[in-house]
Design a protein around this motif. Structure first.
Motif, PDB file in Angstrom:
ATOM      1  N   ASP A   1      16.193   3.572 -15.241  1.00 32.92           N
ATOM      2  CA  ASP A   1      15.547   4.684 -15.938  1.00 32.92           C
ATOM      3  C   ASP A   1      14.040   4.456 -16.158  1.00 32.92           C
ATOM      4  OD1 ASP A   1      15.458   7.099 -17.250  1.00 32.92           O
ATOM      5  OD2 ASP A   1      16.013   6.253 -19.202  1.00 32.92           O
ATOM      6  N   PRO A   2      13.181   5.361 -15.659  1.00 33.80           N
ATOM      7  CA  PRO A   2      13.442   6.670 -15.062  1.00 33.80           C
ATOM      8  C   PRO A   2      13.363   6.670 -13.533  1.00 33.80           C
ATOM      9  CG  PRO A   2      11.128   6.557 -15.640  1.00 33.80           C
ATOM     10  CD  PRO A   2      11.717   5.205 -15.974  1.00 33.80           C
ATOM     11  N   PHE A   3      13.555   5.509 -12.906  1.00 29.22           N
ATOM     12  CA  PHE A   3      13.294   5.399 -11.467  1.00 29.22           C
ATOM     13  C   PHE A   3      14.572   5.273 -10.633  1.00 29.22           C
ATOM     14  CE2 PHE A   3       9.834   3.259 -13.761  1.00 29.22           C
ATOM     15  CZ  PHE A   3       8.759   4.044 -13.364  1.00 29.22           C
TER      16      PHE A   3
ATOM     17  N   GLU B   1      20.324  13.606  -4.618  1.00 26.60           N
ATOM     18  CA  GLU B   1      20.945  14.057  -3.372  1.00 26.60           C
ATOM     19  C   GLU B   1      19.944  14.028  -2.213  1.00 26.60           C
ATOM     20  OE1 GLU B   1      23.187  15.564  -6.802  1.00 26.60           O
ATOM     21  OE2 GLU B   1      21.068  15.673  -6.262  1.00 26.60           O
ATOM     22  N   ALA B   2      18.695  14.398  -2.496  1.00 25.75           N
ATOM     23  CA  ALA B   2      17.677  14.411  -1.438  1.00 25.75           C
ATOM     24  C   ALA B   2      17.358  12.991  -0.968  1.00 25.75           C
ATOM     25  CB  ALA B   2      16.410  15.099  -1.937  1.00 25.75           C
ATOM     26  N   ILE B   3      17.276  12.053  -1.903  1.00 31.59           N
ATOM     27  CA  ILE B   3      17.007  10.662  -1.519  1.00 31.59           C
ATOM     28  C   ILE B   3      18.194  10.104  -0.746  1.00 31.59           C
ATOM     29  CG2 ILE B   3      16.467   8.342  -2.324  1.00 31.59           C
ATOM     30  CD1 ILE B   3      15.194   9.609  -4.815  1.00 31.59           C
ATOM     31  N   GLN B   4      19.398  10.435  -1.186  1.00 33.03           N
ATOM     32  CA  GLN B   4      20.579   9.930  -0.483  1.00 33.03           C
ATOM     33  C   GLN B   4      20.629  10.468   0.941  1.00 33.03           C
ATOM     34  OE1 GLN B   4      22.817   7.585  -1.979  1.00 33.03           O
ATOM     35  NE2 GLN B   4      23.070   7.367   0.238  1.00 33.03           N
ATOM     36  N   GLU B   5      20.159  11.708   1.153  1.00 30.42           N
ATOM     37  CA  GLU B   5      20.119  12.237   2.518  1.00 30.42           C
ATOM     38  C   GLU B   5      19.138  11.441   3.383  1.00 30.42           C
ATOM     39  OE1 GLU B   5      21.511  16.777   2.995  1.00 30.42           O
ATOM     40  OE2 GLU B   5      19.420  16.523   2.395  1.00 30.42           O
ATOM     41  N   GLU B   6      18.024  11.023   2.806  1.00 29.49           N
ATOM     42  CA  GLU B   6      17.093  10.150   3.541  1.00 29.49           C
ATOM     43  C   GLU B   6      17.812   8.876   3.962  1.00 29.49           C
ATOM     44  OE1 GLU B   6      13.550   6.959   2.574  1.00 29.49           O
ATOM     45  OE2 GLU B   6      13.949   8.545   1.111  1.00 29.49           O
TER      46      GLU B   6
ATOM     47  N   ASN C   1       0.832  -1.197   0.000  1.00 31.79           N
ATOM     48  CA  ASN C   1       0.000   0.000   0.000  1.00 31.79           C
ATOM     49  C   ASN C   1       0.873   1.257   0.000  1.00 31.79           C
ATOM     50  OD1 ASN C   1      -2.257   1.614   0.149  1.00 31.79           O
ATOM     51  ND2 ASN C   1      -2.333   1.580   2.378  1.00 31.79           N
ATOM     52  N   SER C   2       0.991   1.886  -1.153  1.00 25.55           N
ATOM     53  CA  SER C   2       1.749   3.118  -1.274  1.00 25.55           C
ATOM     54  C   SER C   2       1.274   3.842  -2.525  1.00 25.55           C
ATOM     55  CB  SER C   2       3.254   2.844  -1.376  1.00 25.55           C
ATOM     56  OG  SER C   2       3.967   4.030  -1.576  1.00 25.55           O
ATOM     57  N   TYR C   3       0.994   5.126  -2.402  1.00 25.19           N
ATOM     58  CA  TYR C   3       0.537   5.908  -3.548  1.00 25.19           C
ATOM     59  C   TYR C   3       1.628   6.834  -4.061  1.00 25.19           C
ATOM     60  CZ  TYR C   3      -4.097   4.282  -2.248  1.00 25.19           C
ATOM     61  OH  TYR C   3      -5.170   3.487  -1.947  1.00 25.19           O
ATOM     62  N   GLU C   4       2.364   7.453  -3.158  1.00 31.88           N
ATOM     63  CA  GLU C   4       3.383   8.414  -3.591  1.00 31.88           C
ATOM     64  C   GLU C   4       4.491   7.715  -4.370  1.00 31.88           C
ATOM     65  OE1 GLU C   4       5.142  12.017  -4.257  1.00 31.88           O
ATOM     66  OE2 GLU C   4       3.130  11.483  -3.650  1.00 31.88           O
ATOM     67  N   ASN C   5       4.960   6.585  -3.860  1.00 30.18           N
ATOM     68  CA  ASN C   5       5.953   5.778  -4.552  1.00 30.18           C
ATOM     69  C   ASN C   5       5.309   4.443  -4.917  1.00 30.18           C
ATOM     70  OD1 ASN C   5       8.184   7.719  -3.980  1.00 30.18           O
ATOM     71  ND2 ASN C   5       7.722   7.146  -1.868  1.00 30.18           N
ATOM     72  N   ARG C   6       6.078   3.552  -5.469  1.00 28.56           N
ATOM     73  CA  ARG C   6       5.584   2.193  -5.685  1.00 28.56           C
ATOM     74  C   ARG C   6       6.486   1.267  -4.874  1.00 28.56           C
ATOM     75  NH1 ARG C   6       2.139   4.915  -7.222  1.00 28.56           N
ATOM     76  NH2 ARG C   6       0.917   4.789  -9.144  1.00 28.56           N
TER      77      ARG C   6
ATOM     78  N   ALA D   1      11.155  -3.524  -2.118  1.00 28.24           N
ATOM     79  CA  ALA D   1      11.722  -2.655  -3.144  1.00 28.24           C
ATOM     80  C   ALA D   1      10.866  -1.393  -3.253  1.00 28.24           C
ATOM     81  CB  ALA D   1      11.766  -3.372  -4.494  1.00 28.24           C
ATOM     82  N   LYS D   2      11.517  -0.250  -3.117  1.00 28.96           N
ATOM     83  CA  LYS D   2      10.823   1.041  -3.159  1.00 28.96           C
ATOM     84  C   LYS D   2      11.295   1.809  -4.389  1.00 28.96           C
ATOM     85  CE  LYS D   2      10.480   5.333  -0.411  1.00 28.96           C
ATOM     86  NZ  LYS D   2      10.882   5.950   0.871  1.00 28.96           N
ATOM     87  N   PHE D   3      10.360   2.070  -5.312  1.00 22.87           N
ATOM     88  CA  PHE D   3      10.653   2.822  -6.518  1.00 22.87           C
ATOM     89  C   PHE D   3      10.109   4.240  -6.336  1.00 22.87           C
ATOM     90  CE2 PHE D   3      11.209  -1.475  -7.807  1.00 22.87           C
ATOM     91  CZ  PHE D   3      12.105  -1.456  -8.864  1.00 22.87           C
ATOM     92  N   TYR D   4      11.019   5.194  -6.299  1.00 20.25           N
ATOM     93  CA  TYR D   4      10.646   6.573  -6.010  1.00 20.25           C
ATOM     94  C   TYR D   4       9.940   7.219  -7.201  1.00 20.25           C
ATOM     95  CZ  TYR D   4      13.634   6.364  -1.853  1.00 20.25           C
ATOM     96  OH  TYR D   4      14.185   6.032  -0.642  1.00 20.25           O
ATOM     97  N   ARG D   5       8.982   8.081  -6.886  1.00 19.33           N
ATOM     98  CA  ARG D   5       8.249   8.794  -7.929  1.00 19.33           C
ATOM     99  C   ARG D   5       9.213   9.668  -8.739  1.00 19.33           C
ATOM    100  NH1 ARG D   5       3.028  10.223  -9.080  1.00 19.33           N
ATOM    101  NH2 ARG D   5       2.365   8.912  -7.344  1.00 19.33           N
ATOM    102  N   PRO D   6       9.278   9.478 -10.052  1.00 13.68           N
ATOM    103  CA  PRO D   6      10.198  10.289 -10.860  1.00 13.68           C
ATOM    104  C   PRO D   6       9.899  11.782 -10.730  1.00 13.68           C
ATOM    105  CG  PRO D   6       9.398   8.409 -12.117  1.00 13.68           C
ATOM    106  CD  PRO D   6       8.590   8.451 -10.852  1.00 13.68           C
ATOM    107  N   GLY D   7      10.966  12.556 -10.573  1.00 15.78           N
ATOM    108  CA  GLY D   7      10.831  14.002 -10.545  1.00 15.78           C
ATOM    109  C   GLY D   7      10.502  14.589  -9.194  1.00 15.78           C
TER     110      GLY D   7
END
Length: 328
Positions: free
Chosen positions: A98-100, A64-69, A34-39, A53-59
């Protein structure tokens, strides 16, 4: 009409290929979580425990921001905080297909804690005290910083630009959004607010109780902001109950650092901001096919009527003044 949203490209085969490129062998068992923002998927791995496995929403976030998380999670894990940190492969925790951008995490099961329990609240207070102690060691450079009135103004613009609010609610919404933004500007002055690295979205759904360990999960919205942002979302019920809950949280929190009682005046600003940003988030994601399917009521009169009622309640709360705590 066929959707061209990037997530339509994320087939089970793409998910498995991305994970196997990191040296794992998938067994073809893939379960969307259950996730809407990411997959997010639970993926079976041959002869090993399944991975998440968490695929971040492109854009949405920069690399750098994800790496800080990730770095924040690894720092918290190194201090024995109960978080779920990403898995490193050859020293890296962030991967690209690409593109995730995507990351892999160990699976953690569990259940939501009973926040009506003083024991759970006191434990949460201790974890928060320790989390904030680590969070104060340095500052985020690439994650967002809570700005108060500026964030509210942006949320209001996103709602009105979306075209999803019925036109007959525009005048009421604009009036309320302006009033709330004005109050936020008076009560929340970013240059005067002491900030630290936070979880940022610590509602009960992001807490997981497993084997008597209370995990704090999903740091996708980690942010630079006041400590109260990680505290107020744990409160519920009428004011008297919230005061008692604050006292219990404070007891655990102060085992590690002073409780930010002076930030109680920020609580209703932060709550109002969340109400406005939630509607703006839904509006800004409407091109993702998952959102109209999951939130079909977003363009209805009923939703916006209830939303405006909530904003009126928040305006009244801001005008009434902050919640107070008894002194012992």
């Amino acid at each position: 009409m066929i959707s061209t949203h990037p997530y339509t490209q994320l087939t089970p085969e793409r998910v498995m290929d991305a994970i196997e490129a990191q040296g794992f062998v998938c067994d073809a068992r893939i379960f969307p979580l259950n996730s809407y923002e990411n997959r997010v998927y639970q993926v079976g791995i041959e002869d090993q425990q399944p991975l998440i496995a968490k695929f971040y929403r492109p854009g949405r976030w920069s690399r750098e921001a994800i790496q800080e998380e990730h770095d924040f999670l690894l720092e918290l894990q190194s201090e024995d905080l109960p978080v779920v940190a990403p898995i490193a492969v050859n020293g890296q925790t962030l991967f690209f297909s690409d593109p995730f951008f995507f990351a892999l995490f160990p699976r953690r099961g569990g259940q939501a804690p009973e926040l009506s329990s003083d024991d759970d609240l006191e434990l949460l207070g201790r974890w928060l005290g320790r989390l904030h102690q680590v969070g104060a060691n340095s500052a985020f450079r690439h994650r967002p910083r809570i700005q108060g009135a500026a964030d509210m103004a942006l949320a209001g613009e996103q709602v009105l630009r979306s075209g999803l609010m019925p036109i007959d609610y525009h005048a009421s919404y604009e009036s309320l959004a302006t009033a709330l933004t004005d109050w936020a500007g008076k009560l929340y002055r970013p240059d005067d607010v002491h900030t630290l690295r936070l979880h940022g979205d610590l509602h009960p759904g992001n807490l997981l109780l497993r084997d008597e360990t209370l995990y704090m999960v999903d740091f996708d919205d980690c942010v630079q902001g006041p400590a109260m942002q990680d505290i107020w979302m744990l409160l519920s019920g009428p004011e008297q109950e919230q005061r008692q809950q604050l006292l219990v949280i404070k007891e655990g929190y102060e085992m590690f650092r002073p409780f930010p009682q002076h930030e109680l005046a920020l609580m209703e600003v932060l709550r109002s901001l969340r109400v406005m940003k939630y509607a703006a988030w839904l509006c800004s994601r409407w091109d993702d096919p998952a959102f109209p399917a999951a939130f079909p009521w977003l363009d209805s009169h009923r939703f916006w009527s209830e939303h405006i009622i909530m904003l009126r309640e928040q305006l009244a709360a801001l005008q009434e003044g902050p919640l107070s705590m008894p002194q012992y």
